[in-house]
Design an enzyme around this catalytic site. Structure first.
Site, PDB file in Angstrom:
ATOM      1  CD  GLU A 165      -2.866  -1.295   2.337  1.00 49.84           C
ATOM      2  OE1 GLU A 165      -2.781  -0.450   3.245  1.00 49.84           O
ATOM      3  OE2 GLU A 165      -3.754  -2.150   2.287  1.00 49.84           O
ATOM      4  CG  ASP A 225      -1.486  -0.210  -3.127  1.00 48.63           C
ATOM      5  OD1 ASP A 225      -2.485  -0.014  -2.389  1.00 48.63           O
ATOM      6  OD2 ASP A 225      -0.533   0.588  -3.200  1.00 48.63           O
ATOM      7  CD  GLU A 259      -4.192  -8.064   1.418  1.00 44.83           C
ATOM      8  OE1 GLU A 259      -5.082  -7.381   1.956  1.00 44.83           O
ATOM      9  OE2 GLU A 259      -2.982  -7.795   1.530  1.00 44.83           O
TER      10      GLU A 259
HETATM   11  C1  XIL Z   1      -6.083  -6.692   8.066  1.00 40.42           C
HETATM   12  C2  XIL Z   1      -6.445  -7.890   8.923  1.00 40.42           C
HETATM   13  O1  XIL Z   1      -7.295  -8.723   8.188  1.00 40.42           O
HETATM   14  C3  XIL Z   1      -7.116  -7.442  10.193  1.00 40.42           C
HETATM   15  O2  XIL Z   1      -7.302  -8.551  11.054  1.00 40.42           O
HETATM   16  C4  XIL Z   1      -6.268  -6.383  10.893  1.00 40.42           C
HETATM   17  O3  XIL Z   1      -6.982  -5.880  11.996  1.00 40.42           O
HETATM   18  C5  XIL Z   1      -5.924  -5.244   9.951  1.00 40.42           C
HETATM   19  O4  XIL Z   1      -5.295  -5.772   8.788  1.00 40.42           O
HETATM   20  N1  XIL Z   1      -4.780  -4.886   3.483  1.00 40.42           N
HETATM   21  C6  XIL Z   1      -3.740  -5.653   3.953  1.00 40.42           C
HETATM   22  C7  XIL Z   1      -3.950  -6.569   5.090  1.00 40.42           C
HETATM   23  O5  XIL Z   1      -2.663  -5.656   3.344  1.00 40.42           O
HETATM   24  O6  XIL Z   1      -2.788  -6.736   5.845  1.00 40.42           O
HETATM   25  C8  XIL Z   1      -5.098  -6.120   5.970  1.00 40.42           C
HETATM   26  O7  XIL Z   1      -5.325  -7.111   6.950  1.00 40.42           O
HETATM   27  C9  XIL Z   1      -6.326  -5.884   5.116  1.00 40.42           C
HETATM   28  C10 XIL Z   1      -6.078  -4.794   4.107  1.00 40.42           C
END
Ligand code: XIL
Length: 350
Positions: free
Chosen positions: A143, A185, A253
């Site tokens: 990010e 990202d 993700e």
């Molecule tokens: C999130 C987790 O899922 C949560 O449990 C935590 O509280 C915050 O982070 N982008 C990312 C991840 O790269 O690391 C994030 O994960 C979600 C958004």
């Protein structure tokens, strides 16, 4: 055939179905790896690549300078080795879940650029070299872009400017020359400006000889995501392979929220209309993924969480019941799960 009551560990395996095209994975936590747990049974059946959801972020790995805590990551690495499951390392450099000491200098002043870069290199080389050969892909940078385009003005950027970006890749490459190194990202699929910045940034890095192995597309999507725009933006990023054919995209993700990001709606019930929209979205998405895989562009698709019951989207960006994954509450696989599975067969025949 498509048992509507099947549980994730009895249902057909996504990993097997798509194995020839891409690895299918999920974000997990180490407590899911207990061999007695239903989570573990689901993992072993459905996935062949895993990411730690939180436990490998800098705040957990190096909460204080020089004090590394590797217990959980070690457990994750051992689980991968024992079960032949590939692992992703998430994440080395991020503005979130990073301890403040990275950015603090003498007497309350901010860290100098040298100080910050040297701490970053130490973190990266210590972590990456410990797991050398055991982590298939690192999300080296997470990010670092703004939705409106341009580089995010994080603490990293404010102190070190753009330089922390190539430096992070170099440090990771030195520690494990065989690992794939990604820049990861979100909203790359929905913001053209952000996708354009990603393209020009990676182009620049490759021209400088920086060992970028690919781009991670988080793909936190919703039922409202414009898939035409998504395809257009992803194609733009995929075109980077003209510069370096070894470059790969990973979906890192994936989830599909039933709320718009700024939606203040109360908990939504899972209606047939939502179910229909969800099935359509996932089908179109996975059709696109198989296309990308067949072109050699994409080789990994990772869901952000094991099931709806534990998805972070039940609490982010606000508390509301969400249904973003193919495995529902009570470990039941959803109709969309079977829609997606069917694509694996169909595209093979095509
Ligand atoms: C999130 C987790 O899922 C949560 O449990 C935590 O509280 C915050 O982070 N982008 C990312 C991840 O790269 O690391 C994030 O994960 C979600 C958004």
């Amino acid at each position: 055939m498509n048992d509507p009551n099947a549980l994730a560990w009895d249902a057909p395996s996504l990993a097997e179905a798509f194995g020839a095209r891409f690895r299918v994975g999920a974000a997990v936590n180490t407590w899911n790896l207990d061999p007695e747990s239903p989570a573990c049974a689901a993992i072993l059946r459905q996935f062949h690549i895993l990411t730690l959801e939180n436990e490998s972020k800098p705040i957990n790995l190096q909460p204080e300078e020089g004090h590394f805590v590797f217990e959980k990551f070690d457990r994750f690495a051992a689980f991968g080795q024992a079960n032949g499951i590939a692992l992703r390392g998430h994440t080395l450099v991020w503005h979130g879940q990073v301890p403040m000491w990275f950015f603090e200098g003498e007497n309350g002043a901010p860290a100098t650029k040298d100080q910050l870069l040297s701490r970053m290199r130490t973190h990266i080389s210590t972590v990456v070299s410990r797991y050398r050969g055991k982590i298939a892909t690192w999300d080296v940078l997470n990010e670092v872009l703004r939705d409106e385009g341009g580089l995010r003005e994080s603490r990293w950027y404010k102190i070190a400017g753009r330089d922390y970006i190539p430096e992070a890749f170099l440090a990771a490459h030195e520690a494990d020359p065989d690992a794939r190194l990604l820049i990861n990202d979100y909203n790359l699929e929905s913001s053209e400006a952000k996708a354009d910045t990603m393209v020009s940034l990676v182009e620049g890095l490759l021209r400088e000889g920086i060992p970028v192995g690919g781009v991670g597309l988080q793909m936190h999507l919703s039922l409202y995501t414009d898939l035409e725009l998504l395809k257009k933006n992803v194609r733009k990023i995929a075109a980077l392979r003209k510069l370096d054919s070894a470059l790969r995209l990973e979906v890192t993700e994936l989830d599909v929220s039933c709320y718009r990001f700024d939606d203040t709606a109360e908990d939504l019930d899972w209606t047939p209309a939502l179910e229909e929209a969800f099935r359509t979205k996932y089908t179109e998405l996975f059709r696109f993924y198989t296309e990308l895989a067949d072109e050699g562009t994409l080789d990994t698709v990772v869901f952000w969480g094991l099931s709806d019951a534990v998805s972070w989207l039940n609490g982010f960006p606000r508390r509301h019941k969400n249904y973003p994954l193919l495995i529902g509450r009570g470990w039941r696989v959803k109709p969309a799960f079977y829609d997606v599975l069917a694509l694996a067969g169909n595209t093979e025949e095509a």
